[in-house]
Scaffold this active site. Structure first.
Site, PDB file in Angstrom:
ATOM      1  N   ARG A 189       0.848  -1.191   0.000  1.00  0.00           N
ATOM      2  CA  ARG A 189       0.000   0.000   0.000  1.00  0.00           C
ATOM      3  C   ARG A 189       0.887   1.245   0.000  1.00  0.00           C
ATOM      4  O   ARG A 189       1.980   1.240   0.581  1.00  0.00           O
ATOM      5  CB  ARG A 189      -0.909   0.040   1.243  1.00  0.00           C
ATOM      6  CG  ARG A 189      -1.867  -1.126   1.364  1.00  0.00           C
ATOM      7  CD  ARG A 189      -2.535  -1.123   2.729  1.00  0.00           C
ATOM      8  NE  ARG A 189      -3.390  -2.279   2.935  1.00  0.00           N
ATOM      9  CZ  ARG A 189      -4.718  -2.255   2.857  1.00  0.00           C
ATOM     10  NH1 ARG A 189      -5.341  -1.131   2.596  1.00  0.00           N
ATOM     11  NH2 ARG A 189      -5.422  -3.352   3.059  1.00  0.00           N
TER      12      ARG A 189
ATOM     13  N   ARG B 198     -15.885  54.943   3.986  1.00  0.00           N
ATOM     14  CA  ARG B 198     -15.097  55.505   2.889  1.00  0.00           C
ATOM     15  C   ARG B 198     -15.974  56.453   2.094  1.00  0.00           C
ATOM     16  O   ARG B 198     -17.062  56.076   1.633  1.00  0.00           O
ATOM     17  CB  ARG B 198     -14.587  54.390   1.974  1.00  0.00           C
ATOM     18  CG  ARG B 198     -13.660  54.900   0.868  1.00  0.00           C
ATOM     19  CD  ARG B 198     -13.345  53.819  -0.149  1.00  0.00           C
ATOM     20  NE  ARG B 198     -14.488  53.516  -0.992  1.00  0.00           N
ATOM     21  CZ  ARG B 198     -14.503  52.566  -1.915  1.00  0.00           C
ATOM     22  NH1 ARG B 198     -13.438  51.803  -2.074  1.00  0.00           N
ATOM     23  NH2 ARG B 198     -15.581  52.346  -2.649  1.00  0.00           N
TER      24      ARG B 198
ATOM     25  N   ARG C  68     -18.456  51.232   1.593  1.00  0.00           N
ATOM     26  CA  ARG C  68     -18.383  51.975   0.330  1.00  0.00           C
ATOM     27  C   ARG C  68     -19.663  52.779   0.200  1.00  0.00           C
ATOM     28  O   ARG C  68     -20.680  52.284  -0.300  1.00  0.00           O
ATOM     29  CB  ARG C  68     -18.201  50.982  -0.817  1.00  0.00           C
ATOM     30  CG  ARG C  68     -16.852  50.279  -0.770  1.00  0.00           C
ATOM     31  CD  ARG C  68     -16.799  49.004  -1.562  1.00  0.00           C
ATOM     32  NE  ARG C  68     -17.563  47.940  -0.888  1.00  0.00           N
ATOM     33  CZ  ARG C  68     -17.346  46.644  -1.041  1.00  0.00           C
ATOM     34  NH1 ARG C  68     -16.377  46.232  -1.820  1.00  0.00           N
ATOM     35  NH2 ARG C  68     -18.093  45.762  -0.415  1.00  0.00           N
TER      36      ARG C  68
ATOM     37  N   GLY D  17      -6.171  49.368   0.554  1.00  0.00           N
ATOM     38  CA  GLY D  17      -7.124  48.818  -0.414  1.00  0.00           C
ATOM     39  C   GLY D  17      -6.360  47.979  -1.418  1.00  0.00           C
ATOM     40  O   GLY D  17      -5.910  48.472  -2.457  1.00  0.00           O
TER      41      GLY D  17
ATOM     42  N   CYS E   9      -8.266  46.344   3.852  1.00  0.00           N
ATOM     43  CA  CYS E   9      -9.715  46.290   3.681  1.00  0.00           C
ATOM     44  C   CYS E   9     -10.114  45.786   2.303  1.00  0.00           C
ATOM     45  O   CYS E   9     -11.285  45.823   1.939  1.00  0.00           O
ATOM     46  CB  CYS E   9     -10.349  47.660   3.940  1.00  0.00           C
ATOM     47  SG  CYS E   9      -9.772  48.961   2.842  1.00  0.00           S
TER      48      CYS E   9
ATOM     49  N   ASN F 129      -7.101  45.653  -3.482  1.00  0.00           N
ATOM     50  CA  ASN F 129      -7.626  45.387  -4.822  1.00  0.00           C
ATOM     51  C   ASN F 129      -7.028  46.382  -5.811  1.00  0.00           C
ATOM     52  O   ASN F 129      -6.430  46.008  -6.831  1.00  0.00           O
ATOM     53  CB  ASN F 129      -9.150  45.500  -4.835  1.00  0.00           C
ATOM     54  CG  ASN F 129      -9.815  44.496  -3.926  1.00  0.00           C
ATOM     55  OD1 ASN F 129      -9.192  43.557  -3.462  1.00  0.00           O
ATOM     56  ND2 ASN F 129     -11.093  44.701  -3.656  1.00  0.00           N
TER      57      ASN F 129
ATOM     58  N   HIS G 189     -15.960  43.809 -10.493  1.00  0.00           N
ATOM     59  CA  HIS G 189     -17.140  44.413  -9.870  1.00  0.00           C
ATOM     60  C   HIS G 189     -18.162  43.364  -9.465  1.00  0.00           C
ATOM     61  O   HIS G 189     -18.648  43.349  -8.328  1.00  0.00           O
ATOM     62  CB  HIS G 189     -17.772  45.418 -10.843  1.00  0.00           C
ATOM     63  CG  HIS G 189     -18.968  46.126 -10.303  1.00  0.00           C
ATOM     64  ND1 HIS G 189     -20.254  45.647 -10.482  1.00  0.00           N
ATOM     65  CD2 HIS G 189     -19.080  47.252  -9.562  1.00  0.00           C
ATOM     66  CE1 HIS G 189     -21.110  46.471  -9.883  1.00  0.00           C
ATOM     67  NE2 HIS G 189     -20.427  47.454  -9.336  1.00  0.00           N
TER      68      HIS G 189
END
Length: 858
Positions: A76, A584, A528, A732, A797, A734, A421
């Site tokens: 095995r 924000r 936001r 931020g 964030c 992103n 988005h």
């Protein structure tokens, strides 16, 4: 020839190490220490297996000495982590004409012949790589099988046990080293050079005279984790035959009205299995699935693995083990894979559901939903008003689609990526989303989607969206509901006691705030505020402000928005109190709030008392060549100050109203897209002036914290300057990733998979924080900011705030908290706790595999 010391007979005191011999070898040693009846077993180290793959031959005679004069054995695989996989088990090695004759007297001639035939078949297919069809013919005998083998290979089937065993070992070793096997285990987290151990075990036959057979048993329900005895037993069988056999030739374990059971026919053996199950649970500190064999009425335990389970069951299991004081709470928290708990937060496609996959895309937001296809926000809202579930389909989404996204049960886009988005909004709403489904042709005018295979679906047709796998399924598919069980909540409470970095939620509306409280976020790290403008009554007023010819008209329109924003902020403060709320100020380009359809333009023209042509001309004037790097964020706050001043007033007035209702409120106001210190100075002075006006008008004292959202590389490099005017910096990531790489997060999905496959990027940088590039900017900004202001609050964030590896990096920089969408908050809480538990153990070579702890991961 390799030294025989590369083999190790597994005894209670043998030097068996998981890193050398693998998880199965270590587990078998633990079973032996628990006095379970395990057949003699020898462990072969990964170094020896690698040498065998290269053609070196161990001293086979010395190895076989462990198994007596008439050895018949199995081999095995034993990888370090069980889920890395490995070659399949091969049974009955050593069966030849001589051994068949010997075992015929002991087991019976039919059983001995059957064992011999099974080995010939598996050796031919798995070692010699012959076509399995020639060994599946009816009425196949040993002699016919041997003849077929010889005809196909032009050589006799090996009779020497040493030759058989070496060829099996070499075949398994080389299979492990193969390209496809290596890529598969690397996809499960194995290092490229991961080694494989093997175990050689004396056969317990499961066939022959007396009560003989094989089975598996576990003591939990794999779906729920509840205590339940589950398994099957099959007479005259080997290995896991009982799980693949039909209902006619297998037996239940417990008494069952559907058929015979082991409990009825062999009550003593059944009682012993239950006892061994209890012993294994306590000794191995885990719920195990045990593989057993009966040979002439004697019970043997061949193997044990973690019982298979869903994420929901895993949470129930570990919390129960902790309550029973079998494991610690820290162990319980460490055993749950953070990303896996997403299954508990969303509906999922049932595991055994039939899937008719129309197309696939990026798994942008987890969960599953069934609904009718709709192609615009109005249709989605209409469908929701009629109580009909719908899936919103767009080529790509924009802020204009947000109302429809709120109304839909899922979102499907042809374009966009994991942090575009559609994905970000869907994760915030807890909706499944498949983005970047480039194999689909979405025709919004005809209201159809066309798949690559030519199938066409029209508006109203039903699909099921699987955002966890990134698939679009035709029709209605069975779903399983989300399950926020008491065990789940308790486990996260334990995690909260252990973690040392805060976890907040990104929440844009009072409804989002309620969701963040459901998951026990410590506050809101990013609101936001522009997302509050998408209501029918608000969007028209905002458009009037955008269309205003001068500051006076603009201020008049914004005055009508003020009470709406104030009410939203007040509600959020009351929901979250006393937790902090970071707001924000307005960020997107103004054109994103203007209509793009003919109907929308006509509606706006009516509201503004102008012609549709005039409205279109005004929209065209507001357009930008590169709007994401144009008039947005703080640039709006400086050039169109009325927007930020209205928002600041709404925040301060809402804080005073909420405080009158007993809430302790200290708003955090954050300005986006900063690049220069002077931008901060200008906006802060204006916000301070608004605060002074509100305090003068109300006679109430106000306190607020002012901060900056660091999204541009320049802001990161000049963080020391910026920190002179800010009490907090929130990264931020992103936009920071987008600007650092020069990538569009909405378009990168078109080529990102190819970049990852070819090793350009180790991972999509929008999913896992790029620690070398973007991370260096974060490190520079953190250091420079705190050199100026030692108590500067630092956070992330962006959506990276919900990624476990990214949280680890943020923690290493000394950040105060991370913030992510509400439905990722539990993932972040658990991941943060695991980091805090593991940190004191860093540097311990055996940390990852505590060999005496007894835990055998699935």
């Amino acid at each position: 020839m390799l030294d025989h010391l590369n083999f190790e007979l597994i005894t209670p005191t043998a030097a068996i190490h998981r890193k050398l011999h693998g998880a199965r070898a270590k587990c078998l040693q633990r079973l032996i220490r628990l006095d379970m009846p395990v057949p003699d077993t020898v462990a072969i180290s990964s170094a020896t297996v690698r040498a065998i793959a290269g053609g070196q031959q161990p001293e086979m005679a010395r190895l076989l000495e462990y198994f007596g004069s008439w050895p018949v054995i199995s081999v095995r695989s034993s990888p370090i982590m069980p889920d890395w996989g490995g070659p399949g088990t091969i049974l009955n090695i050593g069966m030849n004409r001589a051994n068949e004759a010997f075992f015929a007297s002991r087991l019976g001639s039919d059983a001995a012949a059957a064992l011999h035939l099974k080995f010939i078949r598996s050796y031919a297919v798995d070692v010699a790589r012959l076509d399995d069809e020639m060994f599946d013919m009816p009425n196949l005998t040993v002699e016919k099988a041997l003849a077929a083998y010889e005809d196909e290979t032009d050589e006799a089937f090996p009779q020497e046990v040493e030759v058989q065993l070496f060829n099996v070992l070499k075949s398994m070793a080389r299979a492990w080293e193969g390209t496809s096997a290596r890529l598969l285990r690397m996809s499960k987290g194995a290092p490229e050079n991961a080694g494989l151990g093997l175990v050689v075990q004396r056969m317990a036959f499961g066939m022959g005279k007396g009560e003989s057979g094989s089975g598996v048993i576990q003591f939990i329900n794999s779906d729920t984790g509840d205590a339940q005895e589950v398994g099957r037993y099959k007479r005259q069988s080997q290995g896991r035959d009982a799980l693949s056999g039909g209902q006619d030739d297998t037996m239940y374990l417990t008494q069952d009205e559907r058929g015979p059971s082991l409990e009825e026919s062999q009550p003593e053996i059944y009682t012993e299995l239950r006892r061994l199950g209890r012993v294994g649970r306590t000794g191995l500190r885990e719920e195990m699935q045990i593989e057993f064999t009966l040979e002439g009425g004697n019970l043997y335990i061949l193997d044990a693995v973690s019982a298979p389970r869903t994420a929901r069951a895993e949470v129930a299991i570990v919390t129960k083990l902790a309550h029973d004081e079998i494991i610690s709470r820290e162990d319980a928290v460490l055993r749950i894979e953070p990303r896996a708990i997403s299954e508990l937060l969303h509906q999922q496609v049932a595991p055994k559901a039939k899937r008719d996959v129309l197309a696939a895309g990026i798994a942008a937001s987890p969960g599953a939903a069934t609904g009718k296809l709709v192609f615009d926000s109005f249709a989605a809202q209409t469908s929701a008003a009629q109580g009909e579930a719908c899936i919103l389909v767009r080529r790509e989404t924009s802020p204009e689609d947000v109302r429809g996204m709120h109304a839909a049960k899922g979102i499907l886009t042809e374009r966009g990526g994991a942090n575009g988005h559609a994905a970000v909004i869907a994760r915030g709403l807890g909706l499944p989303c498949v983005a970047g489904a480039t194999d689909l042709d979405i025709n919004s005018k005809a209201r159809t989607v066309t798949a690559a295979d030519g199938r066409v679906l029209a508006e109203g047709d039903v699909v099921t969206l699987d955002g966890t796998r990134g698939q679009i399924l035709v029709g209605s598919v069975p779903l399983i509901e989300a399950g926020l069980s008491a065990a789940f909540r308790e486990l996260l409470e334990w995690a909260d006691e252990m973690r040392d970095i805060g976890v907040r939620a990104n929440a844009d509306t009072p409804e989002d705030a309620k969701a963040s409280m459901l998951f026990n976020a410590e506050g809101i790290g990013l609101c936001r505020t522009e997302h509050m403008f998408f209501g029918e009554d608000r969007l028209t007023v905002l458009r009037e402000a955008i269309f205003a010819e001068d500051a006076e008209d603009r201020a008049a329109a914004l005055t009508r928005l003020l009470p709406m924003q104030r009410a939203d902020f007040r509600d959020m403060f009351l929901i979250m109190a006393p937790r902090p709320v970071c707001l924000r100020l307005f960020d997107p380009p103004l054109h994103e709030f203007l209509p793009t359809t003919r109907a929308g333009i006509v509606e706006l023209a009516d509201a503004m008392d102008m012609s549709a042509r005039e409205a279109q001309a005004r929209i065209d004037d507001l357009g930008e060549v590169n709007p994401m790097l144009g008039m947005r964020g703080v640039r709006l706050g400086i050039t169109v100050p009325e927007i930020y001043e209205m928002q600041a007033r709404a925040i301060f007035e809402a804080a005073i109203e909420a405080s009158k209702e007993g809430a302790v409120v200290t708003p955090e106001i954050m300005i986006p897209l900063v690049s220069a210190k002077r931008e901060v100075e200008i906006v802060k002075s204006r916000i301070d002036a608004v605060a002074a006006d509100v305090m003068s008008e109300t006679g109430q004292k106000l306190e607020y914290r002012f901060g900056v959202m660091v999204e541009t590389p320049r802001a990161a490099l000049r963080a020391g300057d910026i920190a002179t005017h800010a009490s907090f910096l929130s990264f931020g990531t992103n936009d920071m990733t987008q600007m650092t790489y020069g990538l569009s997060r909405d378009d990168a999905g078109r080529f990102m998979s190819e970049y990852v496959n070819q090793g350009v990027f180790a991972e999509d940088p929008f999913l896992a924080l790029d620690q070398d590039g973007v991370g260096e900017l974060l490190a520079i900004a953190s250091e420079r900011g705190r050199q100026v202001r030692s108590k500067l609050t630092l956070s992330v964030c962006g959506e990276h705030g919900g990624d476990p590896e990214s949280i680890a990096f943020c923690r290493s920089l000394g950040m105060d908290y991370v913030s992510c969408s509400p439905f990722r908050v539990p993932v972040a809480r658990l991941a943060a706790a695991q980091l805090a538990i593991r940190e004191p153990l860093e540097g311990d070579d055996d940390l990852e595999f505590p060999e005496e702890a007894g835990f055998v991961p699935q």
